[in-house]
Design a protein around this motif. Structure first.
Motif, PDB file in Angstrom:
ATOM      1  N   ALA A 108       0.773  -1.216   0.012  1.00 14.34           N
ATOM      2  CA  ALA A 108       0.051   0.173   0.161  1.00 14.34           C
ATOM      3  C   ALA A 108       0.925   1.271   0.035  1.00 14.34           C
ATOM      4  CB  ALA A 108      -0.944  -0.116   1.413  1.00 14.34           C
ATOM      5  N   SER A 113      -9.621   3.161   0.333  1.00 16.70           N
ATOM      6  CA  SER A 113     -10.208   2.115   1.352  1.00 16.70           C
ATOM      7  C   SER A 113     -10.924   1.206   1.153  1.00 16.70           C
ATOM      8  CB  SER A 113     -10.376   2.684   2.796  1.00 16.70           C
ATOM      9  OG  SER A 113      -9.421   3.581   3.212  1.00 16.70           O
ATOM     10  N   ASN A 156      -4.167   2.216   9.141  1.00 16.13           N
ATOM     11  CA  ASN A 156      -3.449   3.025   8.024  1.00 16.13           C
ATOM     12  C   ASN A 156      -3.071   4.330   8.663  1.00 16.13           C
ATOM     13  OD1 ASN A 156      -2.749   3.549   5.580  1.00 16.13           O
ATOM     14  ND2 ASN A 156      -4.741   4.009   4.738  1.00 16.13           N
TER      15      ASN A 156
END
Length: 295
Positions: free
Chosen positions: A136, A163, A226
């Motif tokens: 990511a 997301s 995240n």
């Protein structure tokens, strides 16, 4: 059977029992060590979060001093007009809503790849597998350039939209749909007059419950933790998720030492939604697995 044979059999049985006991004891010891290893940081966080700022660095790190747990929570919620609560709400929106939509999209995509035959199906699945292999963090900068061109940086959508894409979820959904949704059941549903969308939402999705719960949990935890994407996309403090907000406070400890206690109690409270999510969903996971085994 001779006496020697009986004695030999008894010795073999006793030796097997001892080896079984030793193996069980070794396994329990290893599990105990790893349990302590994983729970020790959480215990330290709980202890540190209950202390006053002056006690954090001067008292025993793994035991309580003057307990001010609830006072610290009140201070945390009151600091800067409750900005921490805004961060928690942002994280819930990012993780819960984003995880739910990502799970639904991945389930539909994986189901289509597993149950429908169309040109380019295997090539499309290979592309999805390629997406699983890309970290990511490698996509953060290209995403920033794309969202900056669309004037969407420093907005809710700059963190939320990336997301809802889960290549791993698509992969897991395809594997599970291929093994748990019988083609005969789909044919029976079509013969009864159900359309493809109705068949998916009334028949297939129920059989895919364990995979759906797994996908949601993975996506929820990934979005909640995240860090890199919000750091690149967001500038307004009101839009920060809790993880990035606490990181910013931690960077200010040299100028504002009083934030140390707030960072610790904030980090402890930020773990609670993850624990609650796992506890609420584990029964659906277990029930789905049991139903799949019975079928």
């Amino acid at each position: 059977m001779t006496t020697a044979t009986i004695i030999g059999a008894r010795r073999s049985t006793g030796r097997a029992a001892r080896e079984s006991g030793l193996s069980r004891g070794a396994a329990m010891l290893i599990m105990a060590v790893f349990t302590v290893y994983f729970l020790l940081p959480l215990w330290w966080l709980l202890v540190a979060a209950s202390k006053d700022n002056s006690d954090i660095l001067t008292t025993a790190p793994l035991w309580f001093a003057d307990v001010k747990f609830f006072d610290n929570i009140v201070d945390l919620f009151a600091y800067r007009d409750g900005v921490y609560l805004k961060w928690m709400l942002n994280s819930v929106l990012y993780a819960a809503l984003g995880g739910a939509i990502a799970t639904l999209l991945a389930a539909m995509a994986g189901y289509a790849l597993a149950k429908y035959r169309f040109p380019g199906r295997n090539a499309l699945f290979d592309i999805v597998l390629g997406g699983v292999l890309v970290p990511a963090t490698a996509l953060a900068l290209p995403l920033f350039l794309i969202f900056s061109q669309a004037n969407l940086t420093n907005t809710f959508w700059s963190v939320f939209l990336p997301s809802i894409v889960s290549p791993f979820g698509v992969y897991l959904a395809r594997i599970f749909a291929a093994s748990s949704v019988p083609d005969e059941l789909l044919e029976a549903s079509r013969l009864d007059g159900a359309g493809e969308i109705r068949t998916f939402f009334t028949v297939s999705i129920r059989l895919m419950t364990p995979a759906l719960v797994t996908m949601f949990l993975f996506q929820f935890v990934a979005i909640w933790n995240n860090f890199f994407l919000p750091m690149i996309m967001l500038r307004s403090e009101e839009l920060f998720p809790v993880v990035y907000g606490l990181y910013n406070w931690n960077n200010q400890l040299n100028q504002l030492p009083e934030l140390r206690g707030l960072v610790l109690i904030g980090a402890l409270l930020s773990v609670i939604p993850l624990i609650i999510t796992f506890l609420l969903l584990q029964r659906f996971w277990r029930n789905g697995l049991g139903a799949g085994a019975l079928k």
